[in-house]
Design an enzyme around this catalytic site. Structure first.
Site, PDB file in Angstrom:
ATOM      1  N   LYS A  13       0.852  -1.204   0.000  1.00 29.43           N
ATOM      2  CA  LYS A  13       0.000   0.000   0.000  1.00 29.43           C
ATOM      3  C   LYS A  13       0.876   1.237   0.000  1.00 29.43           C
ATOM      4  O   LYS A  13       2.044   1.204   0.431  1.00 29.43           O
ATOM      5  CB  LYS A  13      -0.953   0.030   1.207  1.00 29.43           C
ATOM      6  CG  LYS A  13      -0.293  -0.058   2.595  1.00 29.43           C
ATOM      7  CD  LYS A  13       0.231   1.247   3.173  1.00 29.43           C
ATOM      8  CE  LYS A  13       0.767   1.084   4.595  1.00 29.43           C
ATOM      9  NZ  LYS A  13       1.626   2.181   5.044  1.00 29.43           N
ATOM     10  N   PRO A  96      10.222  -4.370   1.038  1.00 33.21           N
ATOM     11  CA  PRO A  96      11.220  -4.136   2.089  1.00 33.21           C
ATOM     12  C   PRO A  96      10.561  -4.006   3.469  1.00 33.21           C
ATOM     13  O   PRO A  96       9.420  -3.574   3.566  1.00 33.21           O
ATOM     14  CB  PRO A  96      11.844  -2.802   1.673  1.00 33.21           C
ATOM     15  CG  PRO A  96      10.760  -2.106   0.908  1.00 33.21           C
ATOM     16  CD  PRO A  96      10.005  -3.191   0.184  1.00 33.21           C
ATOM     17  N   MET A  97      11.322  -4.380   4.499  1.00 33.19           N
ATOM     18  CA  MET A  97      10.829  -4.184   5.869  1.00 33.19           C
ATOM     19  C   MET A  97      11.198  -2.782   6.322  1.00 33.19           C
ATOM     20  O   MET A  97      12.214  -2.245   5.907  1.00 33.19           O
ATOM     21  CB  MET A  97      11.418  -5.240   6.769  1.00 33.19           C
ATOM     22  CG  MET A  97      10.791  -6.587   6.470  1.00 33.19           C
ATOM     23  SD  MET A  97      11.476  -7.869   7.469  1.00 33.19           S
ATOM     24  CE  MET A  97      12.272  -8.863   6.250  1.00 33.19           C
ATOM     25  N   GLY A  99       9.651  -0.164   5.443  1.00 28.19           N
ATOM     26  CA  GLY A  99       9.562   0.649   4.226  1.00 28.19           C
ATOM     27  C   GLY A  99       8.297   1.489   4.137  1.00 28.19           C
ATOM     28  O   GLY A  99       8.169   2.314   3.243  1.00 28.19           O
ATOM     29  N   GLY A 100       7.338   1.246   5.036  1.00 29.70           N
ATOM     30  CA  GLY A 100       6.083   2.005   4.992  1.00 29.70           C
ATOM     31  C   GLY A 100       5.116   1.508   3.929  1.00 29.70           C
ATOM     32  O   GLY A 100       4.124   2.156   3.625  1.00 29.70           O
ATOM     33  N   GLY A 103       4.091  -4.215   4.104  1.00 26.63           N
ATOM     34  CA  GLY A 103       4.381  -5.596   3.690  1.00 26.63           C
ATOM     35  C   GLY A 103       4.007  -6.642   4.734  1.00 26.63           C
ATOM     36  O   GLY A 103       3.283  -7.592   4.429  1.00 26.63           O
ATOM     37  N   ASP A 138      -2.580  -1.583  10.364  1.00 31.65           N
ATOM     38  CA  ASP A 138      -2.782  -1.574   8.906  1.00 31.65           C
ATOM     39  C   ASP A 138      -3.446  -2.853   8.388  1.00 31.65           C
ATOM     40  O   ASP A 138      -3.856  -2.909   7.221  1.00 31.65           O
ATOM     41  CB  ASP A 138      -1.427  -1.434   8.173  1.00 31.65           C
ATOM     42  CG  ASP A 138      -0.829  -0.044   8.314  1.00 31.65           C
ATOM     43  OD1 ASP A 138      -1.547   0.878   8.754  1.00 31.65           O
ATOM     44  OD2 ASP A 138       0.349   0.111   7.978  1.00 31.65           O
TER      45      ASP A 138
END
Ligand code: C5P
Length: 284
Positions: A13, A96-97, A99-100, A103, A138
């Site tokens: 997202k 990516p972790m 990363g916003g 994931g 989220d």
């Protein structure tokens, strides 16, 4: 031992804007945001087991099995429904972790959708969203399945229509820890609430991410990526960072920017999605 297998996609997202409007007594922040699904995805293979064992079958760098949100999601669903089945979970990480991009939350949501189906638990979308909220703020959005205007801590969702555009996303090469950004002293927490009706392209240029100032001051790499991408449009950070994005009308424009990306950044394009690729597996 194992039965049916489901191949799952877990899309990323973007937060098209993110306003912090207050803070709850428990420390969580009240926010308003627009969540946009994009076609960059982690993927999972989930196999039902006839015994009650839940395990991740592969190593994921930096995430011990017991802490992984997919394992926690499966255990939570098993406990909540009393299911006697188990699962083998294989996670292919692309997002990516820190990363916003949501994931980990998206992986957890896809796990809940797949196991609700494979275990025939019969939970409705709303029941899955209520359960998902226990895993992270989220997670309900990914179970909701559509692009959304979100309030509360991110769990009060209303569908929004989204532009049919492309995004260029830069991974600035740092992992931003979400709690550190939210707990920063300098974070402004009093942005005036907007109404969903304000949400038109006319005000789009005022969209901002309140977490960006803090993330940019703690992580100069994020600031550098925002500054560079701003040459091409209204670039901003997603979530609590580190990734930075900008929207483009068509794929060619996105390709042109990607051609110019400095070599020290990983960057890619993604298309706006209208809905979650697994949403058809969820019943109302
Ligand atoms: O819910 P999630 O695990 O994604 O949140 C990670 C951290 O981000 C929380 O522990 C909290 O510190 C912060 N957070 C917050 N307000 C939100 C969402 C997250 O303060 N609405």
């Amino acid at each position: 031992m194992t039965g049916s297998v489901v191949h799952c996609l877990a899309p990323a997202k973007l937060n098209l804007f993110l306003h912090i409007t207050g803070r709850r007594a428990d420390g969580y922040h009240l926010l308003q945001t627009a969540f946009q699904l994009i076609d960059r995805c982690d993927s999972l293979d989930i196999a039902r087991r006839d015994d009650a064992i839940i395990r991740r079958t592969n190593e994921v760098a930096g995430v011990p099995e017991q802490d992984d949100l997919i394992v926690r999601a499966a255990r939570l669903l098993q406990k909540h429904t009393g299911s006697q089945s188990g699962a083998d979970l294989t996670l292919h990480k692309l997002l990516p972790m820190g990363g916003g991009l949501g994931g980990g939350s998206s992986d957890a949501a896809s796990t809940l959708i797949a196991l609700n189906h494979l275990w025939q638990c019969g939970l409705t979308r709303q029941q899955l969203m209520d359960l998902g909220l226990q895993l992270g703020a989220d997670v309900p959005f990914f179970l909701f399945g559509r692009n959304a205007f979100a309030e509360g801590v991110g769990e009060q969702l209303q569908e929004i229509s989204s532009a049919d555009c492309w995004y260029v996303v830069i991974e600035p090469g740092v992992q931003v820890p979400t709690p550190a950004i939210f707990s920063a002293k300098e974070l402004t927490r009093n942005t005036k609430r907007v109404k969903i009706t304000d949400f038109s392209s006319a005000v789009k240029k005022n969209w901002k991410n309140d977490l960006q100032t803090v993330a940019c001051s703690l992580y100069p790499q994020v600031n550098e990526a925002v500054t560079w991408l701003k040459k091409f449009g209204d670039a901003r950070m997603t979530g609590s960072g580190a990734c930075v994005f900008c929207d483009f009308f068509d794929e060619d424009s996105a390709n042109e920017v990607l051609r110019q990306i400095p070599g020290h950044w990983k960057a890619w394009k993604a298309k706006a999605l209208k809905q979650h690729p697994m949403t058809h597996l969820v019943q109302m």
